[in-house]
Enzyme design. Structure first.
Site, PDB file in Angstrom:
ATOM      1  N   GLY A 210       3.345 -98.397  55.477  1.00 32.73           N
ATOM      2  CA  GLY A 210       4.405 -97.939  54.102  1.00 32.73           C
ATOM      3  C   GLY A 210       4.088 -97.113  53.393  1.00 32.73           C
ATOM      4  O   GLY A 210       3.326 -95.743  54.512  1.00 32.73           O
ATOM      5  N   ASN A 211       4.736 -96.554  52.653  1.00 37.49           N
ATOM      6  CA  ASN A 211       4.961 -95.469  51.589  1.00 37.49           C
ATOM      7  C   ASN A 211       5.024 -95.445  50.246  1.00 37.49           C
ATOM      8  O   ASN A 211       5.154 -97.325  49.687  1.00 37.49           O
ATOM      9  CB  ASN A 211       5.552 -94.409  52.101  1.00 37.49           C
ATOM     10  CG  ASN A 211       7.148 -94.863  51.951  1.00 37.49           C
ATOM     11  OD1 ASN A 211       7.469 -94.986  50.713  1.00 37.49           O
ATOM     12  ND2 ASN A 211       7.757 -95.343  52.981  1.00 37.49           N
ATOM     13  N   ARG A 212       4.509 -94.837  49.532  1.00 35.38           N
ATOM     14  CA  ARG A 212       4.354 -95.146  47.952  1.00 35.38           C
ATOM     15  C   ARG A 212       5.169 -94.889  47.120  1.00 35.38           C
ATOM     16  O   ARG A 212       5.510 -95.516  46.131  1.00 35.38           O
ATOM     17  CB  ARG A 212       3.654 -94.221  47.437  1.00 35.38           C
ATOM     18  CG  ARG A 212       2.150 -93.788  47.806  1.00 35.38           C
ATOM     19  CD  ARG A 212       1.138 -92.642  47.372  1.00 35.38           C
ATOM     20  NE  ARG A 212       1.454 -93.168  45.856  1.00 35.38           N
ATOM     21  CZ  ARG A 212       0.612 -92.039  44.470  1.00 35.38           C
ATOM     22  NH1 ARG A 212       0.242 -91.236  45.262  1.00 35.38           N
ATOM     23  NH2 ARG A 212       0.802 -92.241  43.613  1.00 35.38           N
ATOM     24  N   SER A 213       6.655 -95.651  47.630  1.00 33.75           N
ATOM     25  CA  SER A 213       8.473 -94.882  46.504  1.00 33.75           C
ATOM     26  C   SER A 213       8.223 -96.411  46.332  1.00 33.75           C
ATOM     27  O   SER A 213       8.296 -97.525  47.315  1.00 33.75           O
ATOM     28  CB  SER A 213       9.221 -95.026  47.916  1.00 33.75           C
ATOM     29  OG  SER A 213      10.475 -95.729  47.639  1.00 33.75           O
ATOM     30  N   ALA A 278      12.424 -93.583  51.017  1.00 34.29           N
ATOM     31  CA  ALA A 278      12.129 -93.150  51.834  1.00 34.29           C
ATOM     32  C   ALA A 278      11.271 -93.681  52.981  1.00 34.29           C
ATOM     33  O   ALA A 278      11.001 -94.835  52.835  1.00 34.29           O
ATOM     34  CB  ALA A 278      10.775 -92.847  50.798  1.00 34.29           C
TER      35      ALA A 278
END
Ligand code: CTP
Length: 416
Positions: A210-213, A278
C-alpha cells in the site's frame, strides 16, 4: 491558529436540529465566536440551553427580545458567515421569499457575508419542484446550498434528504471563511470523475503493498466540485476512514487494476478527470492463494517479484488523443515529488507534466510529513500551456477550491 470569526448558526425546525449541536461545537472548538439563531420550531426539537452552553452566547428565536440591541439587523450585518443547518423546505422557501418573520430570516436578509444552507428534509420535499426552484434561486443569488446526503431518514424511509455530516458542514464553513468569498456555482452540467486514496496490491489473502495516501485531497476535490454544481463520481481507493461526500456517487476499489477498470468504465461519460489517487506503480507478479508462511529458517524466505501496473492517467490521455473520449475536456494529474540530485521538485514536476500529457498538474512536495495524511497542503499548479502558479499553504479543502478555480477557468477557455 485560526483567526476568530463571527459565525451565525441558524437552526430550522426539523428532526436533524439536534445535529446542529455538533456543528456548533466544531465551530466553537476551532476558535470562532458562534451565535445560534434557531426558529421557534427548532426549539421544539432541541432546547435553547444546549446551544447556549455550546456557544457561550444567548439564544433567541424571535425579534421582540433584546429589542434595544436591534438584533434582527445587527446579527446579520456583523456576521462573517451564516450557516443554516438544518435548512428545512419551509426555511428555504421563506429565505427565497425574503420573509423576515423571525430572527433567523431577518438575519438572512441583513447578512452580506457568505451564507451556507445545509438542507435536511424528506426526499419528496427535496425533489418537489417548489424546493428545486427555491434551491436554484438561492444559488443564483450567491448562497451555497449543499446537496443533502442520501441514506436513512426519519422513520423507515431512505433517500436524498439527510443532513450532510457535521464535519462536512464545518469543513465547508471553514473553506468559505478561508476564501473570504462564496463558492461560485459554476460547474452545473459538468460531469467529473475523481480518483482518490491509495491502491492496495495484494500479496496473499492477508497482505498487500500500500502507500501513505489518505485520500483527503481527492475527497476535498470531489466535495468542492459537487458543491459547485458538478455531477461527480468518486473512485475511492483506501482512505483514512473518510466520510463519503454528500451528493457524490462513490465507487470503492482496492487494487490499481480495479481503479483502472473503474476509470475506463466511467471516463467516456465525463468532461473532467481528476487523478488524485496514489496508484501503485507495481504489483506482485503472483498472488498467493494461501497465506505465505514463515518457514523454520531464512533460507526459505520468499522474494516478491513485481510487475508494472498500467499508468491510468497516461492511458486516459492516450485514449483522448485517439478520439475515444470525445466528451473529455480536462485531464488533471497529481504529482508527489521530493526532488533529488538531478533536480528540485518543480524540475521533476515539469518533466512529469510533459511525460503524462495532462492539461493541469497539481504538484505537492512530499517528505518531512508534508502532503500525506495531514489536513493542510501547499504546492504548485502547472498547466500544459506553460503557466505555473504557487498555491499558498492552507487546508486541503482550500487547496481543492483553488485547483477547481483553475479547472473552471480552463473549461471556460477551452469552451470559448
Ligand atoms: N498515476 C496513474 N497510474 C499509475 C501511477 C500514477 O494514473 N500507475 C497517476 C497518479 O494518479 C497521478 C500521476 O499519475 O495523478 C502522477 O503520479 P506519481 O506517482 O507522482 O507519478 P509516477 O507516474 O508514478 O512517476 P514517478 O514514479 O516517476 O514519480
Amino acid at each position: 491558529m485560526t483567526e476568530r470569526k463571527r459565525i451565525i448558526v441558524g437552526v430550522a425546525g426539523g428532526i436533524a436540529a439536534y445535529k446542529a449541536a455538533t456543528v456548533v461545537r466544531q465551530l466553537t472548538e476551532a476558535g470562532h465566536s458562534v451565535r445560534v439563531v434557531p426558529t421557534e420550531s427548532a426549539l421544539r426539537f432541541i432546547g435553547a440551553a444546549t446551544f447556549e452552553a455550546l456557544s457561550g452566547n444567548p439564544v433567541r428565536a424571535g425579534v421582540f427580545e433584546d429589542v434595544h440591541e436591534v438584533p434582527h439587523v445587527r446579527i446579520g450585518q456583523s456576521a462573517d458567515l451564516v450557516v443554516v443547518a438544518p435548512a428545512t423546505a419551509d426555511l428555504l422557501a421563506r429565505a427565497v421569499a425574503g420573509r423576515a418573520d423571525d430572527l433567523l430570516t431577518a438575519t438572512l436578509l441583513t447578512a452580506r457575508c457568505p451564507v451556507l444552507f445545509a438542507p435536511a428534509m424528506h426526499t419528496e420535499m427535496w425533489l418537489h419542484p417548489a424546493t428545486v426552484d427555491n434551491v436554484a434561486t438561492l444559488r443564483r443569488r450567491g448562497s451555497i446550498v449543499m446537496e443533502p446526503a442520501s441514506g436513512r431518514l426519519t422513520g423507515a424511509d431512505t433517500g436524498a434528504g439527510r443532513l450532510p455530516e457535521a464535519e462536512e458542514i464545518s469543513t465547508l464553513a471553514h473553506l468559505l471563511l478561508d476564501r473570504g468569498d462564496a463558492l461560485p456555482y459554476d460547474l452545473a452540467g459538468v460531469k467529473v470523475l475523481v480518483t482518490a486514496g491509495g491502491t492496495r496490491e495484494p500479496i496473499d489473502p492477508v497482505r498487500f503493498i500500500g502507500n501513505r495516501s489518505s485520500g483527503k485531497q481527492g475527497f476535498a476535490m470531489a466535495r468542492v466540485m459537487a458543491q459547485r454544481g458538478a455531477e461527480v463520481t468518486l473512485i475511492a481507493g483506501n482512505t483514512a476512514g473518510l466520510i463519503d461526500p454528500a451528493g457524490v456517487d462513490v465507487v470503492h476499489v482496492g487494487s490499481a487494476a480495479q481503479l483502472r477498470d473503474a476509470v475506463s468504465k466511467h471516463a467516456p461519460d465525463v468532461n473532467v478527470l481528476v487523478m488524485a489517487a496514489a496508484v501503485a506503480d507495481f504489483r506482485p507478479a503472483h498472488l498467493a492463494t494461501n497465506k505465505i508462511k514463515k518457514g523454520p529458517d531464512a533460507a526459505g524466505d520468499p522474494t516478491i517479484e513485481l510487475v508494472r501496473n498500467d499508468d491510468v492517467l497516461a492511458g486516459a490521455v492516450r485514449a483522448r488523443t485517439d478520439g475515444q473520449l470525445p466528451n473529455m475536456k480536462a485531464i488533471v494529474g497529481f504529482a508527489a515529488e521530493t526532488g533529488d540530485a538531478n533536480g528540485d521538485v518543480l524540475f521533476h514536476a515539469r518533466a512529469k507534466l510533459k511525460r503524462k500529457g495532462c492539461d493541469l498538474l497539481v504538484v505537492n512536495a512530499v517528505g518531512d510529513n508534508r502532503a500525506f495524511e495531514v489536513d493542510h497542503n501547499d504546492g504548485w499548479l502547472l498547466s500544459a500551456d506553460g503557466t505555473e502558479a504557487a498555491m499558498e499553504h492552507g487546508s486541503k479543502t482550500l487547496i481543492a477550491s483553488r485547483i477547481v478555480d483553475a479547472i473552471a477557468a480552463f473549461l471556460r477557455t477551452s469552451d470559448g
